[in-house]
Enzyme design. Structure first.
Site, PDB file in Angstrom:
ATOM      1  N   LYS A  68     -36.247  39.688  -6.924  1.00  0.00           N
ATOM      2  CA  LYS A  68     -37.355  38.765  -6.635  1.00  0.00           C
ATOM      3  C   LYS A  68     -38.647  39.535  -6.346  1.00  0.00           C
ATOM      4  CE  LYS A  68     -34.815  34.619  -5.338  1.00  0.00           C
ATOM      5  NZ  LYS A  68     -34.566  33.557  -4.352  1.00  0.00           N
TER       6      LYS A  68
ATOM      7  N   LYS B 137     -28.387  34.433 -14.051  1.00  0.00           N
ATOM      8  CA  LYS B 137     -27.840  33.219 -13.433  1.00  0.00           C
ATOM      9  C   LYS B 137     -28.832  32.055 -13.512  1.00  0.00           C
ATOM     10  CE  LYS B 137     -29.075  32.995  -8.589  1.00  0.00           C
ATOM     11  NZ  LYS B 137     -29.387  31.579  -8.536  1.00  0.00           N
TER      12      LYS B 137
ATOM     13  N   LYS C 260     -33.119  27.893  -9.477  1.00  0.00           N
ATOM     14  CA  LYS C 260     -34.194  26.928  -9.249  1.00  0.00           C
ATOM     15  C   LYS C 260     -35.541  27.565  -9.550  1.00  0.00           C
ATOM     16  CE  LYS C 260     -32.278  25.502  -5.134  1.00  0.00           C
ATOM     17  NZ  LYS C 260     -32.669  26.646  -4.320  1.00  0.00           N
TER      18      LYS C 260
END
Ligand code: ATP
Ligand code: MG
Length: 336
Positions: free
Chosen positions: A113, A199, A202
């Site tokens: 991230k 994966k 969201k």
């Protein structure tokens, strides 16, 4: 004997998708009768990446409603919002002060991230796993049902609890309970529709990469029609060269309630054009009861508010006891 405790949560960073459902929430629902459960909407985690303040409360509401729509039963489970229980932030600070920096720098989610955030990555993103440790440890959770991507964070939670116990407790009187992960094999890692090697998330900027629990049937059909496949004839599980094929077959198996062997026989000779309508139907059939229930719940704000108020009350009682225990162990002055 009293029931063991379960704690888990989802961040309000967008709409819930099939990965959240199959990796986490479905397992919460199936196991809830056996445990004393706390399920939170982890809104403090949602601001560890840039967020839209106009959407945060709405997404938080939405996820709480979806917990109920997916089958969380208040007879066995407490639903609450993380930021409504201030002990989460407070315990995070205490845990921060005993957590070595290099434990956090190794976290895969942080590295992935942080790459997306660029140069000015926030301290909150690095600290995410400590906040998650606080969430779990505050409730003396025995078990934490999550998807596979959270396994490393759970190991860190165990390490943090063990370190506190070592430094401030004794073998007969540990300060914190060391929790166990609960990761069910099927559905533990649902992959993106547009890339079978990453994966479903969201926070993926492309909505075509995921199936959201609230997607209408036409959109589900469109997403599956356009999803990434390969030119190989015949469909097979577990071929490392065909990650998309493995992911879609697994989804079909779980959602249709068939075994892998049954699906391998049924789909072994099919082309994508024949398989995709089968998968589409299985997804729509699984999601339509959730969608119907969601509509009922979200239209009754008074009810949802009362669920969250009650949840806040119950969660606060437990969390405050643990926080006081940790403060005592660390030697803080407590004046009654
Ligand atoms: P974000 O991209 O914002 O991190 P997310 O989709 O990863 O969102 P989280 O709120 O971080 O969702 O995770 C909630 C739960 O869903 C966790 O238990 C996590 O392990 C599980 N989960 C998330 N993505 C998947 C997936 N693709 N497959 C299986 N489980 C998943
Ligand atoms: Mg995540």
């Amino acid at each position: 004997m009293s029931k063991q405790r379960v704690l888990s949560g989802v961040q309000p960073t967008g709409n819930l998708h099939l990965g959240n459902y199959l990796g986490a929430i479905r397992n919460w629902v199936d196991l809830q009768h056996e445990y004393d459960n706390f399920f939170c909407v982890v809104d403090l985690h949602a601001i560890t990446v840039p967020h839209d303040p106009k959407k945060l409360a709405h997404d938080t509401y939405n996820i709480a409603a979806l917990y109920l729509a997916c089958g969380i039963d208040l007879q066995y489970s407490t639903i609450f919002v993380q930021s409504h229980v201030s002990a989460h932030s407070e315990l995070t600070w205490l845990l921060n002060c005993i957590t070595p920096l290099n434990w956090l720098e190794r976290m895969i989610q942080f590295k992935e991230k942080a790459k997306k955030q660029g140069e000015n990555v926030g301290v909150g993103l690095l600290d995410y796993p400590v906040l998650m440790a606080a969430d779990i440890l505050l409730y003396d959770a025995d078990k934490v049902p999550v998807g596979e991507d959270q396994k490393q964070h759970l190991e860190l939670t165990r390490d943090i609890a063990a370190r506190i116990n070592d430094q401030f407790g004794s073998p007969t009187q540990p300060v914190l309970k060391v929790p166990e992960p609960l990761i069910r094999k099927e559905g533990a890692r649902v992959m993106s529709l547009t890339d079978g090697t990453s994966k479903m998330s969201k926070s993926d900027p492309s909505d075509m990469s995921r199936i959201n629990l609230l997607d209408p049937p036409e959109l589900i059909e469109k997403k599956i029609k356009r999803c990434k496949t390969d030119p190989v004839r015949g469909l097979t599980f577990d071929d490392p060269e065909r990650p998309e094929c493995n992911n879609l077959l697994n989804l079909y198996a779980i959602l249709s309630g068939k075994t892998k062997e049954e699906v391998a026989t049924e789909c072994g000779d099919l082309g994508w054009g024949q398989f995709k309508p089968l998968l589409t139907e299985a997804v729509i059939n699984s999601l339509s009861p959730i969608q119907e229930k969601y509509t009922e719940i979200i239209n009754d704000r008074g009810y949802l508010d009362s669920v969250l108020r009650e949840g806040r009350h119950k969660a606060n009682l437990v969390a405050h006891q643990t926080l006081t225990r940790v403060k005592e162990a660390l030697g803080f002055l407590l004046v009654l």
